[in-house]
Motif scaffolding. Sequence first.
Motif, PDB file in Angstrom:
ATOM      1  N   UNK A  76     -45.517  21.989  13.335  1.00 23.26           N
ATOM      2  CA  UNK A  76     -44.279  21.904  12.612  1.00 23.26           C
ATOM      3  C   UNK A  76     -43.256  22.543  13.345  1.00 23.26           C
ATOM      4  N   UNK A  77     -43.419  23.594  14.139  1.00 27.38           N
ATOM      5  CA  UNK A  77     -42.375  24.459  15.030  1.00 27.38           C
ATOM      6  C   UNK A  77     -41.575  23.548  15.868  1.00 27.38           C
ATOM      7  N   UNK A  78     -42.087  22.416  16.251  1.00 28.96           N
ATOM      8  CA  UNK A  78     -41.308  21.466  17.088  1.00 28.96           C
ATOM      9  C   UNK A  78     -40.226  20.992  16.394  1.00 28.96           C
ATOM     10  N   UNK A  79     -40.517  20.362  15.269  1.00 28.98           N
ATOM     11  CA  UNK A  79     -39.316  20.056  14.368  1.00 28.98           C
ATOM     12  C   UNK A  79     -38.531  21.124  13.840  1.00 28.98           C
ATOM     13  N   UNK A  80     -38.973  22.109  13.538  1.00 26.14           N
ATOM     14  CA  UNK A  80     -38.181  23.145  12.936  1.00 26.14           C
ATOM     15  C   UNK A  80     -37.371  23.646  14.070  1.00 26.14           C
ATOM     16  N   UNK A  81     -37.691  23.896  15.319  1.00 26.08           N
ATOM     17  CA  UNK A  81     -36.956  24.204  16.423  1.00 26.08           C
ATOM     18  C   UNK A  81     -35.926  23.154  16.575  1.00 26.08           C
ATOM     19  N   UNK A  82     -36.001  21.893  16.390  1.00 25.19           N
ATOM     20  CA  UNK A  82     -35.041  20.863  16.622  1.00 25.19           C
ATOM     21  C   UNK A  82     -34.114  20.949  15.704  1.00 25.19           C
ATOM     22  N   UNK A  83     -34.510  21.257  14.369  1.00 27.23           N
ATOM     23  CA  UNK A  83     -33.587  21.373  13.225  1.00 27.23           C
ATOM     24  C   UNK A  83     -32.592  22.590  13.503  1.00 27.23           C
ATOM     25  N   UNK A  84     -33.251  23.620  13.931  1.00 28.77           N
ATOM     26  CA  UNK A  84     -32.630  24.903  13.963  1.00 28.77           C
ATOM     27  C   UNK A  84     -31.331  24.857  15.160  1.00 28.77           C
ATOM     28  N   UNK A  85     -31.441  23.829  16.186  1.00 34.26           N
ATOM     29  CA  UNK A  85     -31.006  23.898  17.353  1.00 34.26           C
ATOM     30  C   UNK A  85     -29.439  23.824  17.264  1.00 34.26           C
ATOM     31  N   UNK A  86     -28.919  23.382  15.969  1.00 33.79           N
ATOM     32  CA  UNK A  86     -27.505  23.240  15.789  1.00 33.79           C
ATOM     33  C   UNK A  86     -26.798  24.469  15.600  1.00 33.79           C
ATOM     34  N   UNK A  87     -27.553  25.167  14.533  1.00 33.76           N
ATOM     35  CA  UNK A  87     -26.766  26.469  14.152  1.00 33.76           C
ATOM     36  C   UNK A  87     -27.729  27.410  13.623  1.00 33.76           C
ATOM     37  N   UNK A  88     -29.128  27.408  13.978  1.00 32.65           N
ATOM     38  CA  UNK A  88     -29.926  28.361  13.689  1.00 32.65           C
ATOM     39  C   UNK A  88     -30.634  28.291  12.329  1.00 32.65           C
ATOM     40  N   UNK A  89     -30.354  27.509  11.587  1.00 34.14           N
ATOM     41  CA  UNK A  89     -30.729  27.703  10.057  1.00 34.14           C
ATOM     42  C   UNK A  89     -31.677  26.478   9.599  1.00 34.14           C
ATOM     43  N   UNK A  90     -32.468  26.634   8.885  1.00 31.01           N
ATOM     44  CA  UNK A  90     -33.448  25.553   8.154  1.00 31.01           C
ATOM     45  C   UNK A  90     -33.708  25.942   6.855  1.00 31.01           C
ATOM     46  N   UNK A  91     -32.839  25.771   5.933  1.00 28.14           N
ATOM     47  CA  UNK A  91     -33.170  26.484   4.495  1.00 28.14           C
ATOM     48  C   UNK A  91     -34.482  25.994   3.771  1.00 28.14           C
ATOM     49  N   UNK A  92     -34.984  24.517   4.146  1.00 28.45           N
ATOM     50  CA  UNK A  92     -36.052  23.957   3.351  1.00 28.45           C
ATOM     51  C   UNK A  92     -37.393  24.095   4.354  1.00 28.45           C
ATOM     52  N   UNK A  93     -37.343  25.145   5.477  1.00 24.14           N
ATOM     53  CA  UNK A  93     -38.450  25.203   6.312  1.00 24.14           C
ATOM     54  C   UNK A  93     -39.916  25.445   5.530  1.00 24.14           C
TER      55      UNK A  93
END
Length: 451
Positions: A402-419
């Motif tokens: 999951x970290x690969x997807x999480x890092x991609x989600x966070x790449x725009x502003x560093x947040x992922x509220x639904x992680x």
Amino acid sequence: MSQRSNFSSKIGFVLAAAGSAVGLGNLWRFPYLAAKYGGGTFLLVYLILAVTFGFSLMIAEIAIGRKTGLSAIGAFKKLDKRFGFLGVLAAIIPIIIFPYYSVIGGWVIKYFVTFVTGNVQAAADDAYFNNFIGTTGEPIGWFCLFIAFTSIIVLLGVEKGIETVSKFMMPVLVVLTVIIAGYGLTVDGAVDGLIYYVKPSMENFSGMTVIAAMGQLFYSMSLAMGIMITYGSYMKKDNNLESSVRQIEVFDTGIAFMAGLMIIPAVFAFSGGTAEQLGQGPGLMFVMLPKVFNSMPMGGAIGTLFFILVFFAALTSSISLMETIVSILRDKFHWSRKFTCIIVTVIALIMGIPSSLGFGIWSDITFLNLSILDAFDFLSNSILMPILAFFTCIFVGFVIKPKVVIDEVKSSDGTFKGEKLFVVMIKWIAPICLIAILVSSVGNAMGWWTI
């Protein structure tokens, strides 16, 4: 190969992806499933699945597309060569869906022309729909016209074609659904239908409620067919991926809800909401609604507006289906967009004709007692899509992690509220649910059991 196209803005991406999600699945399929499987109970189950399972799988697919910059057939292979077969499966699904979807799109154009030319009373006749689809030349003609509309828009490309059309169509869809649903609720008897539609009742709950809602989620949100991976590959890195997915979900679920609000209260108002009327399935729109419009003041104008709405919704989804196929073939063979569009159009025409003839001269050809079109629908939505979604969850949850997807989600502003929700859903809950859905739907179709 030429440089990959991009959506020019976040709103362009959101409206195009929402345009993909909002289609016949929302306006034709969602209302009849909601009517058949418990109204408010189905609606509640669907909403829960949309904000959990739907959210997680859409996040994963768009992130995979944006990270790799490739359509499905190349994206999985780039991340892990062993899972390249998922890209092939993702390519097969839209190739199966696009032709028969366009056949239904042709029916929509037929009904729009019928209403705009003032033949409302004819369309309200019990035999009108079956007489139409049972002929040979006319349904094929409308099908070819629908394919032509789709091909021209896709030929123009991402920004000039898909994004421009979606920016225009999506606001129109929202406005028309609100107007027609609001008008329908003023009809005597519609309130009983509204209560049935929005009030959950455990008496109406069954295993098929969950199975139908999950199957509708795939169809409605364009999941597990390579579309969101393709659209993700066109998404700019500085666009917030998580908020984009939330906005797509709001568009998709909102339009589906409003479609139900247009149709289900009308069934109660004009037929008393009998079990037979609520359970009639796909005919709920093409058979029931012309009767409703024919009984309404200004019914011809309202019906014309409705079928414009359905045509726009069908077209935005067919655009995304064809764009996905075009993108896959271009990534694989490095063809020009023009040549690829021509090839895909010819293939779709050849594959779609049997689905059209399956209600007429080829009606004797069946699979599991299903017509040719229904068999294609069952194969894609009830078998191949759950299989692809299951392996996508395994791929993200346990292979690339999951970290690969999480890092991609966070790449725009560093947040992922639904992680946290994403990790739990993609690794554990979604795969288990998908296996249950697949086994149940196949068992039902084969007659091994009834849920």
